[in-house]
Structure formats: C-alpha cells, structure tokens
Motif scaffolding. Structure first.
Motif, PDB file in Angstrom:
ATOM      1  N   GLU A  20       0.824  -1.206   0.000  1.00 41.94           N
ATOM      2  CA  GLU A  20       0.000   0.000   0.000  1.00 41.94           C
ATOM      3  C   GLU A  20       0.861   1.259   0.000  1.00 41.94           C
ATOM      4  O   GLU A  20       0.527   2.253  -0.641  1.00 41.94           O
ATOM      5  CB  GLU A  20      -0.933   0.022   1.216  1.00 41.94           C
ATOM      6  N   GLY A  21       1.972   1.235   0.692  1.00 46.76           N
ATOM      7  CA  GLY A  21       2.865   2.387   0.735  1.00 46.76           C
ATOM      8  C   GLY A  21       3.602   2.628  -0.559  1.00 46.76           C
ATOM      9  O   GLY A  21       4.081   3.735  -0.808  1.00 46.76           O
ATOM     10  N   GLN A  22       3.689   1.623  -1.430  1.00 40.90           N
ATOM     11  CA  GLN A  22       4.425   1.754  -2.685  1.00 40.90           C
ATOM     12  C   GLN A  22       3.554   2.203  -3.850  1.00 40.90           C
ATOM     13  O   GLN A  22       4.056   2.448  -4.937  1.00 40.90           O
ATOM     14  CB  GLN A  22       5.089   0.418  -3.044  1.00 40.90           C
ATOM     15  N   ARG A  23       2.254   2.317  -3.647  1.00 44.36           N
ATOM     16  CA  ARG A  23       1.360   2.707  -4.741  1.00 44.36           C
ATOM     17  C   ARG A  23       1.617   4.146  -5.168  1.00 44.36           C
ATOM     18  O   ARG A  23       2.056   4.975  -4.386  1.00 44.36           O
ATOM     19  CB  ARG A  23      -0.099   2.570  -4.320  1.00 44.36           C
ATOM     20  N   SER A  24       1.302   4.421  -6.410  1.00 38.42           N
ATOM     21  CA  SER A  24       1.341   5.794  -6.899  1.00 38.42           C
ATOM     22  C   SER A  24       0.066   6.037  -7.684  1.00 38.42           C
ATOM     23  O   SER A  24      -0.714   5.124  -7.933  1.00 38.42           O
ATOM     24  CB  SER A  24       2.568   6.026  -7.779  1.00 38.42           C
ATOM     25  N   GLY A  25      -0.141   7.274  -8.072  1.00 31.45           N
ATOM     26  CA  GLY A  25      -1.379   7.636  -8.751  1.00 31.45           C
ATOM     27  C   GLY A  25      -2.366   8.189  -7.750  1.00 31.45           C
ATOM     28  O   GLY A  25      -2.004   8.711  -6.700  1.00 31.45           O
ATOM     29  N   LYS A  26      -3.643   8.076  -8.065  1.00 30.61           N
ATOM     30  CA  LYS A  26      -4.699   8.547  -7.167  1.00 30.61           C
ATOM     31  C   LYS A  26      -4.844   7.533  -6.040  1.00 30.61           C
ATOM     32  O   LYS A  26      -5.196   6.381  -6.257  1.00 30.61           O
ATOM     33  CB  LYS A  26      -6.008   8.700  -7.943  1.00 30.61           C
ATOM     34  N   ILE A  27      -4.550   7.967  -4.827  1.00 34.54           N
ATOM     35  CA  ILE A  27      -4.581   7.085  -3.657  1.00 34.54           C
ATOM     36  C   ILE A  27      -5.986   7.112  -3.056  1.00 34.54           C
ATOM     37  O   ILE A  27      -6.551   8.185  -2.841  1.00 34.54           O
ATOM     38  CB  ILE A  27      -3.540   7.534  -2.611  1.00 34.54           C
ATOM     39  N   PRO A  28      -6.576   5.945  -2.767  1.00 32.16           N
ATOM     40  CA  PRO A  28      -7.925   5.910  -2.185  1.00 32.16           C
ATOM     41  C   PRO A  28      -7.946   6.495  -0.772  1.00 32.16           C
ATOM     42  O   PRO A  28      -6.922   6.515  -0.076  1.00 32.16           O
ATOM     43  CB  PRO A  28      -8.278   4.424  -2.166  1.00 32.16           C
ATOM     44  N   SER A  29      -9.087   6.944  -0.352  1.00 32.29           N
ATOM     45  CA  SER A  29      -9.214   7.543   0.979  1.00 32.29           C
ATOM     46  C   SER A  29      -9.023   6.523   2.091  1.00 32.29           C
ATOM     47  O   SER A  29      -8.794   6.893   3.240  1.00 32.29           O
ATOM     48  CB  SER A  29     -10.589   8.205   1.114  1.00 32.29           C
ATOM     49  N   THR A  30      -9.089   5.252   1.775  1.00 34.74           N
ATOM     50  CA  THR A  30      -8.907   4.192   2.778  1.00 34.74           C
ATOM     51  C   THR A  30      -7.440   3.828   2.991  1.00 34.74           C
ATOM     52  O   THR A  30      -7.156   2.866   3.704  1.00 34.74           O
ATOM     53  CB  THR A  30      -9.683   2.935   2.357  1.00 34.74           C
ATOM     54  N   GLN A  31      -6.537   4.579   2.388  1.00 34.75           N
ATOM     55  CA  GLN A  31      -5.107   4.306   2.499  1.00 34.75           C
ATOM     56  C   GLN A  31      -4.670   4.352   3.965  1.00 34.75           C
ATOM     57  O   GLN A  31      -4.916   5.325   4.661  1.00 34.75           O
ATOM     58  CB  GLN A  31      -4.322   5.339   1.678  1.00 34.75           C
TER      59      GLN A  31
END
Length: 71
Positions: free
Chosen positions: A40-51
């Motif tokens: 989850e910490g490595q994602r990029s782009g539009k991050i969901p509010s549940t991050q």
C-alpha cells in the motif's frame, strides 16, 4: 570419550537444536499484514481515501502528459 559422555553431548545438541527451532518459528499472519502494508505504501497515482499509510498522498498524476502518453 565414554558412552555416558557421548550421550550427554547428544542430549545437549538436541536440546540446543530444539531451542533454535522454537525461536525460529514464524508468524505468517504478521508477515502478510506487513507485506500488504508495504504494498500500500508503494502505490502511486490517485490514492484511495482508505489508504492506511497516512503520509502517502497522490503522486505521478501527470507523468507522461508532456509527450501525450497515458501512464
């Protein structure tokens, strides 16, 4: 070395190996939880509010636009 001495040595070695096995036991549930959190910490782009990683925000939203590429 007498047979009693060998027996004591074998018992000592077996006891040490048993202690190492107990210490080396794995908590796979914890490892999986940490792996997913890392993902989850490595994602990029539009991050969901549940991050769950509160420090991570949207990133790389405009990459490639200057050459007309949709990444």
């Amino acid at each position: 070395m007498s047979s009693f001495g060998r027996l004591r040595l074998v018992v000592l070695v077996v006891a040490m190996m048993a202690a190492m096995v107990v210490k080396a036991s794995q908590d796979y549930g914890d490892a999986l939880t940490k792996s997913i959190l890392f993902f989850e910490g490595q994602r990029s782009g539009k991050i969901p509010s549940t991050q769950r990683m509160t420090w991570r925000k949207d990133s790389a939203l405009h990459d490639g636009l200057h050459i007309g590429a949709s990444l």
